[in-house]
Design a protein around this motif. Structure first.
Motif, short mmCIF file in Angstrom:
data_model
loop_
_atom_site.label_atom_id
_atom_site.label_comp_id
_atom_site.label_asym_id
_atom_site.label_seq_id
_atom_site.Cartn_x
_atom_site.Cartn_y
_atom_site.Cartn_z
N VAL A 1 0.83 -1.20 0.00
CA VAL A 1 0.00 0.00 0.00
C VAL A 1 0.87 1.25 0.00
N GLY B 1 1.96 1.89 -3.32
CA GLY B 1 0.89 2.01 -4.31
C GLY B 1 0.46 0.64 -4.74
N ILE B 2 -0.61 0.15 -4.14
CA ILE B 2 -0.93 -1.27 -4.33
C ILE B 2 -1.29 -1.55 -5.78
N GLY C 1 -0.69 6.00 -2.41
CA GLY C 1 0.64 5.45 -2.23
C GLY C 1 1.68 6.20 -3.05
N GLY D 1 1.36 4.84 -6.70
CA GLY D 1 0.04 4.34 -7.12
C GLY D 1 -0.70 5.35 -7.96
#
Lengths: 587, 348, 432
Positions: free
Chosen positions: B281, B284-285, B340, B343
């Motif tokens: 996470v 940035g998942i 994130g 992300g």
């Protein structure tokens, strides 16, 4: 019998065989090897071992085909399962004792038990016996499936009753003795198992119940529907009265241990109701709900314990409003920074808050204020200001003098009712509708004039307030707070209570808490296997009933209009899974 | 996704918070360094330990992020899948060690152990998807999350039942003793192995997702399952493959983890699983580089931050607070970057 | 495992009932023990009516039931299981008591969550057949279990609580007059480690590490206090780690920077072995003496860090298990057979053995008599009194005398790993 059925039957049989092997390897069969179900005839270990074959036979016979094919499939399933298991057993015996280096539970004693050494059989003959046993069990399962629905219901009901009575032995026996029913207890149980006679009677009672109960219920329903509105209203009030009376007198019937279990369930009902506001109503996935529980407990302990760092020794009832106010403030503090986060990002941040709370509470850094690993002791009980350890005592009509868990039970039920009432009113209020809109689509809700910031913060504050009341009562119930009780597992369990019960459903929370907290406590005998069973049940229930045990009526209606119930809009069509198991496990 | 709060009081608060953090961190760090307890070499070592711990998190986070990217689902049981791989690696390694193969051919033995761990975890992950997740493909989103939690408990307690509840010591690799010089910095050989594996596996995974046909299908499924299915992609098969790849990565990570830490126990999956999720996470998942970055950042934070920030103030037992600090940083990162570090907004 | 025994004993009950039918009350059971004065009461139920605290009643044909309330699930299950196995050995060896079978119900009292101790206690209290309790594993659960048990007039004797507060009436953790323990008080262990460090090892500075459990935190504090008092030793730092952490390089590096002579780490598996293994990566700790406590003095530690601990000559404090030939020749083989291991899982099995035997003696001593129906009466207060006045009991763990709840032998042993086994290098027994 053509190839497709043959293949399906063998596959099902092998799955059942693998399940049997699993039960042995995980050790549950060995542990219950000498636990009686029917004393002298059937032990729990053996019963559990054979259930997969029974279930597999039942499943395979559920098709529409001709009688012979269904029975034939069941026989085949049993033979396949038995053969696989027999093969495993032979291999295990041959590799013993070295195999124990890998599979810890395959002790000589367990292997002896499995191969029927007490009957004087060799390991080969003992193993071979499982082919017959598996076959017979699967055949029974298949035949049960083939019988007409009413008979089937009666048979399954009877079987379930026997299992239930066996499982509840450790809880029921002391109760029976407490009531002075020594003779009945002696008749019912011998050496912790049922006697053949009592098992037969229990089976009969169970099957009669299963046979007539649904009919009776349906009949009452139709009669009630046909009755005049005033009668219906009267019946409804009478039912409510009975329920209230039942809840009120339950502790006397159930005894102090059961009341303790109910108190634990009550904590989770309260927590579940609070989390339901955050997750179920507002659609904010909170994985750190334990933080509010802990904050409530620690604030209460700080304010009420005369030996805490504050040392004020306030009364619980004076401290409670302060604690609620403080916790709602903490809810806002946690809520404010995460307003922009969505979905799983919110989940991990709230999880983080829970972990931060857990670490800080037991830490050396905050030890002067929070007591470090020892926590805060000498928390007075709710009623009695004297911080003595026996807990409080007070007198209630009908029930008489209550103490121990009963003393917590009544206030706790009161708070649960209050929380349920608030939750119910919120749900159908303007606020509730705003949350609904926000949950379904944040952007649309914003566009229609819902203040996302305010409503999100309100949800967090409400959730925090309810959770902290739970924590406050928890502290006074234990007469202490220690950091070990506030782990991620609590957050996860509360979330499971909400989802298992049915998101947004108030009765669902009650059912969820009873199932996830109450049942495991009653099955204390399983001790080390409780979490295993818990995990398996969680998976199974969610697969079979994805919408929860008691789905919210409004949600269900929305579902039928094919609006998604998701807390987050996501880019895929949604709907309820039909019978997802069909053709899955069985292949 | 910034529009709701443009020019709001929140923006001002954020700026104030940011300034406060920068000032606080600087003052604390100066305070601690001036205290002079740790030498520059010690700080360098802490940093390197952080990187290797972070690489381990990253290894697990890669699988996490892969599954999330395709299914948008938090696979809580990923940590336990990884634990199962580590256990198989142990039994294989133990056998190899007792036959002295391990000492004579350590590299082959290592590869065999990694493969055994990867295959076991692959099987567990695929079974998990087939039994516990596939029936819930179209259920509300929280439902698979609860199933995953249930599966996590089930798998870890299964391992406990199978293999007992004690600690098992991993076989010892002579060749991983001591340190190796990397760019002038002495790094423990075990740690170097982990760092190298993490980088290699990340590169391979990136290549797989972006350059192969299956990888393209995966990305298509991740974008829109129904469209992908209309395009002739077998969605179930692709998801199975995703879990297989994620599981294999987890198994390899489990064996590496167990080699570095020298032991396996049934409960070893849970906390690294949470940490890997955090790392994913943080980065940035759904983003492969993000998983690596998040893992490294988390590892370094855990290793360096408690001492750096708290020692100077005389806070007792700063290392006990490492999780609190790590999660605080996570919260702060997400306040400023809600998706994130690397992300992008969901569905965009 | 431990469960199996409780079921297997029971069929024998029926044989016994047949045999016992011919006995007049008060004759044969008294043979096995010293008869107490009240035993001769003509009408035990009337005697009980005037006795303060009242009596437990056990109907004819029923076994004597006691409970164990230990941690048998979760991370520290190996501790509770090990103790239960010790109880099981005692149960098998002792056989019938007062002509009745004995049944031990194994409750799970957990460890970390205090509520689980309370729930286990409620479950025990609900079963009126239970005469006494052996537990708990962790002091947190003892604190919440004790009020419930004491309220029902039950005694609890713990084979593994070591927190000093539990037997200190001035401490908030005080367990009350119904609480006893056969485990030693950590005051003794902390003092022994400090003494050994001062006098034998000759160290002047030490760091401590605990894991946030009350046990470890209190034990390291006792050590720090005594270390300063005995030889003016300084604690360079008192550190803590989190349970479940795997990377301890940071805390080890910080400790290394202070260069203490010794590290005292009363923590558990798996953190303990991880820490010892990783300490080899920190050059500053190359000559530091590592000192663990009973939390890591077990088979799991040897498996995970045995060779390294042996190389660095790590020390371990713990209960003195050199209980003589009775322990090694009779007890240990029986225990290992039940556990299916070659090394005991954890150190508190022998204390469980003694707890069981003293509890049985107390039940025998509290036997008021049988009435005409064959119901036996046991005075609740006499059970407590038997514990409170216990002197010079010849137990497996030493000669035991109860002193305000502390019944445990005060002998501590300090061992080093040599050739894969914990080899004793010092005992308070030999030193005094």
């Amino acid at each position: 019998m053509n190839g497709r059925y043959l293949r399906s039957a063998i596959l099902t049989g092998l799955v059942a065989g693998v399940a049997m092997i699993y039960l042995v390897l995980v050790g549950i069969v060995g542990v219950f090897a000498e636990r009686n179900v029917i004393t002298g005839y059937l032990t729990l270990g053996r019963m559990m071992l054979l259930i997969p074959a029974l279930v597999a036979g039942y499943r395979i016979a559920s098709g529409d085909g001709p009688f012979t094919r269904r029975v034939g499939s069941a026989v085949l399933v049993g033979a396949a399962a038995g053969l696989l298991f027999a093969g495993f057993l032979l291999a295990a015996v041959a590799l013993s004792p070295d195999i124990r280096d890998v599979f810890n539970r395959l002790s000589q004693k367990t292997l002896d038990y499995l191969t029927f050494t007490e009957l004087g059989l060799g390991s080969t003959a003992g193993s071979a016996l499982y082919v017959v046993l598996g076959l017979v069990m699967a055949l029974i399962g298949g035949l049960v499936r083939i019988t007409p629905p009413r008979t089937r219901r009666a048979l399954i009901g009877g079987f379930a009753a026997v299992v239930l009575m066996t499982m509840l032995e450790q809880f029921l026996r002391p109760r029976l003795l407490d009531f002075g029913w020594h003779d009945f207890e002696n008749w019912l149980y011998t050496s912790h198992g049922l006697t053949p006679v009592s098992a037969a009677v229990v089976f009969l009672v169970g099957s009669l119940g299963a046979l007539f109960w649904p009919d009776a219920r349906a009949k009452t329903r139709t009669q009630l529907a046909a009755a005049s509105p005033s009668t219906r209203k009267a019946v409804r009030w009478a039912a409510l009265l009975v329920v209230i009376l039942f809840v009120y007198t339950l502790p006397i019937i159930a005894g102090s241990f059961m009341t303790q279990v109910l108190v634990l369930v009550g904590f989770y009902i309260l927590l579940g109701l609070g989390l339901n506001i955050v997750v179920g109503y507002a659609g904010l996935l909170d994985l750190g709900y334990v933080a509010f529980y802990a904050v409530g407990a620690y604030f209460t302990a700080l304010l009420t314990s005369p030996t805490s760092a504050l040392g004020w020794g306030l009364s619980f009832w004076i401290a409670l409003p302060i604690v609620i106010g403080l916790s709602a403030g903490v809810g806002l503090l946690i809520g404010a920074p995460v307003l922009r986060l969505r979905g799983d990002y919110l989940a991990i941040v709230t999880l983080g808050f829970g972990e931060i709370a857990r670490v800080l509470l037991g830490s050396d850094a905050l030890k002067p204020w929070l007591g470090g690993p020892t926590g805060i002791l000498s928390v007075p009980s709710m009623i009695d200001m004297d911080p003595i350890r026996d807990g409080s005592q007070y007198t209630l009509p009908i029930v008489g003098e209550v103490s121990g868990p009963l003393a917590t039970y009544y206030p706790l039920i009161g708070f649960c009712l209050l929380a349920a009432f608030v939750a119910y009113r919120l749900k159908y209020s303007r606020t509730g509708r705003a949350w609904n809109a926000m949950r379904e689509d944040e952007d649309v809700a914003q566009a229609t004039g819902v203040s996302i910031v305010n409503y999100k913060l309100l949800a967090f504050a409400m959730g925090a307030a309810v959770g902290c009341v739970g924590g406050a009562i928890y502290a006074t119930h234990l007469l202490s707070v220690v950091p070990g009780g506030f782990t991620l597992i609590v957050s996860i369990t509360v979330l499971a209570v909400v989802v298992l019960g049915g998101m947004g459903s108030i009765p669902g929370v009650v059912v969820g808490a009873l199932a996830l907290i109450g049942l495991p406590e009653l099955l204390r005998e399983f001790a080390e296997y409780r979490l295993l069973v818990y995990g398996a049940v969680l998976v199974l229930v969610m697969i079979l009933r994805p919408e929860g045990l008691v789905p919210d009526a409004q949600r269900r209606a929305e579902l039928q209009e094919s609006h998604g119930p998701d807390p987050e809009p996501i880019d895929r069509p949604r709907g309820v899974a039909g019978d997802p198991l069909a053709g899955e496990v069985v292949g | 996704m910034r529009r709701p709060f443009r020019f709001s009081t929140l923006g001002i608060i954020q700026t104030v918070i940011a300034l406060a953090i920068v000032v606080g961190v600087t003052v604390s760090a100066i305070h601690t360094i001036n205290g002079g307890l740790l030498s520059p070499d010690d700080w360098r070592d802490l940093f390197v330990y952080g990187i290797s711990q972070g690489s381990l998190y990253a290894l697990i986070a890669l699988g996490y992020t892969l599954v999330y990217g395709v299914l948008l689902m938090i696979n809580f049981a990923h940590g336990d899948v990884y634990m199962f791989g580590a256990f198989t690696g142990f039994f294989v390694g133990d056998y190899l060690a007792s036959s002295e193969f391990l000492d004579t051919n350590p590299i082959v033995a290592l590869v065999v152990m990694l493969a055994a761990g990867a295959v076991t975890s692959l099987v567990v992950a695929v079974l998990l998807e087939r039994i516990a997740y596939r029936p819930l493909r179209r259920a509300p989103r929280l439902v698979p999350l609860i199933t995953a939690i249930g599966a996590s408990l089930f798998i870890s307690n299964t391992a406990r039942g199978f293999y007992g509840d004690g600690v098992k010591a991993y076989p010892h690799f002579e060749m991983l003793e001591g340190r190796i010089d990397l760019l002038g910095i002495p790094v423990l050989k075990g740690h170097a192995l982990v760092i190298a594996s993490a980088v290699i596996l990340m590169a391979v995974l990136w290549w797989f997702v972006n350059r192969t046909r299956t990888g393209r299908a995966m990305r298509a499924v991740s974008e829109d399952k129904d469209t992908a299915s209309l395009m002739g992609i077998d969605v179930d098969r692709i998801i199975s493959i995703t879990f297989a790849v994620g599981g294999a990565l987890a198994g390899a990570a489990g064996v590496l983890y167990a080699i570095v830490y020298n032991q396996v126990i049934w409960s070893m999956g849970f906390i690294p699983g949470i940490k890997a999720f955090t790392a994913a996470v943080l980065g940035g998942i759904g983003n492969i580089f993000g998983a690596m970055l998040g893992g490294l950042m988390l590892g370094i934070l855990e290793s360096v931050a408690p001492v750096l920030l708290l020692q100077g103030w005389g806070v007792p037992s700063p290392n006990q607070l490492r999780d609190a600090i790590a999660f605080t940083v996570l919260v702060l990162v997400l306040i400023f970057r809600p998706y994130g570090l690397l992300g992008r907004p969901e569905g965009k | 495992m431990h469960k199996s025994l409780k079921w297997s004993v029971i069929p024998l009950t029926f044989l016994f009932i047949l045999a016992a039918c011919n006995n007049t009350p008060g004759e044969s059971p008294a043979m096995s023990s010293e008869p107490s004065a009240s035993q001769l009461a003509e009408d035990p139920s009337a005697a009980c009516a005037v006795l303060e605290g009242g009596c437990f009643e056990v109907p004819a044909g029923e076994p004597l039931t006691v409970a164990s309330a230990l941690a048998i699930s979760g991370d520290v299950a190996f501790l509770g299981n090990d103790t239960n196995f010790g109880i099981q050995v005692a149960q098998e060896e002792r056989g019938q008591v007062l002509g009745r079978d004995v049944e031990v119900l194994h409750e799970d009292a957990g460890c970390g969550d205090a509520a689980s101790g309370q729930t286990a206690a409620e479950s025990i209290v609900a079963n009126t057949a239970i005469l006494g309790v052996m537990g708990t594993t962790c002091s947190r659960t003892a604190v919440t279990a004790m009020p419930v048990l004491a309220n029902a007039g039950l005694v609890m004797v713990s084979p593994s609580n070591t927190a000093p507060g539990l037997t200190n009436p001035d401490h908030e953790q005080y367990g009350g007059p119904n609480y006893f323990r056969t485990a030693y008080n950590d005051k003794v262990q902390g003092a022994a480690v400090a003494k050994y460090a001062c006098e034998v090892l000759g160290v002047t500075s030490a760091a401590t590490v605990h894991d946030g459990s009350p046990y470890a935190e209190q034990l390291q504090q006792v050590f720090v206090d005594d270390f300063a008092e005995f030889c003016g030793g300084t604690a360079t730092s008192q550190n803590a780690i989190g349970v479940g952490d795997t990377d301890f390089h940071a805390v080890l590096t910080t400790i290394g920077a202070e260069a203490p002579d010794m590290i005292f780490m009363p923590i558990f598996d798996p953190e303990g072995p991880l820490m010892v293994v990783q300490s080899r990566d920190v050059p500053a700790l190359a000559d530091t003496i590592f000192f663990g406590a009973d939390g890591v003095k077990d088979a799991g530690f040897i498996a995970a860090a045995g060779t390294i601990a042996e190389d660095i000559g790590m020390y371990f404090s713990g209960p003195d298990l050199s209980f003589g030939s009775r322990y090694t020749d009779d007890f240990l083989p029986a225990l290992l057979e039940i556990e299916g291991t070659t090394e005991p899982l954890a150190p508190y099995h022998a204390h469980g053995y003694d707890a069981y035997n003293i509890l049985m003696d107390a039940i025998v001593a509290a036997w008021v008599g049988d009435d005409a129906d064959g119901t036996s009466y046991f005075a609740k207060n006499l059970i407590v009194e038997h514990f409170a006045t216990l002197t010079d009991y010849d137990g497996l763990t030493g000669t035991l005398t109860c002193n305000g709840g502390d019944c445990g032998s005060e002998e501590v042993s300090i061992a080093q790993l040599q050739g894969g086994v914990y080899t004793e290098v010092y005992t308070t027994r030999s030193a005094s």
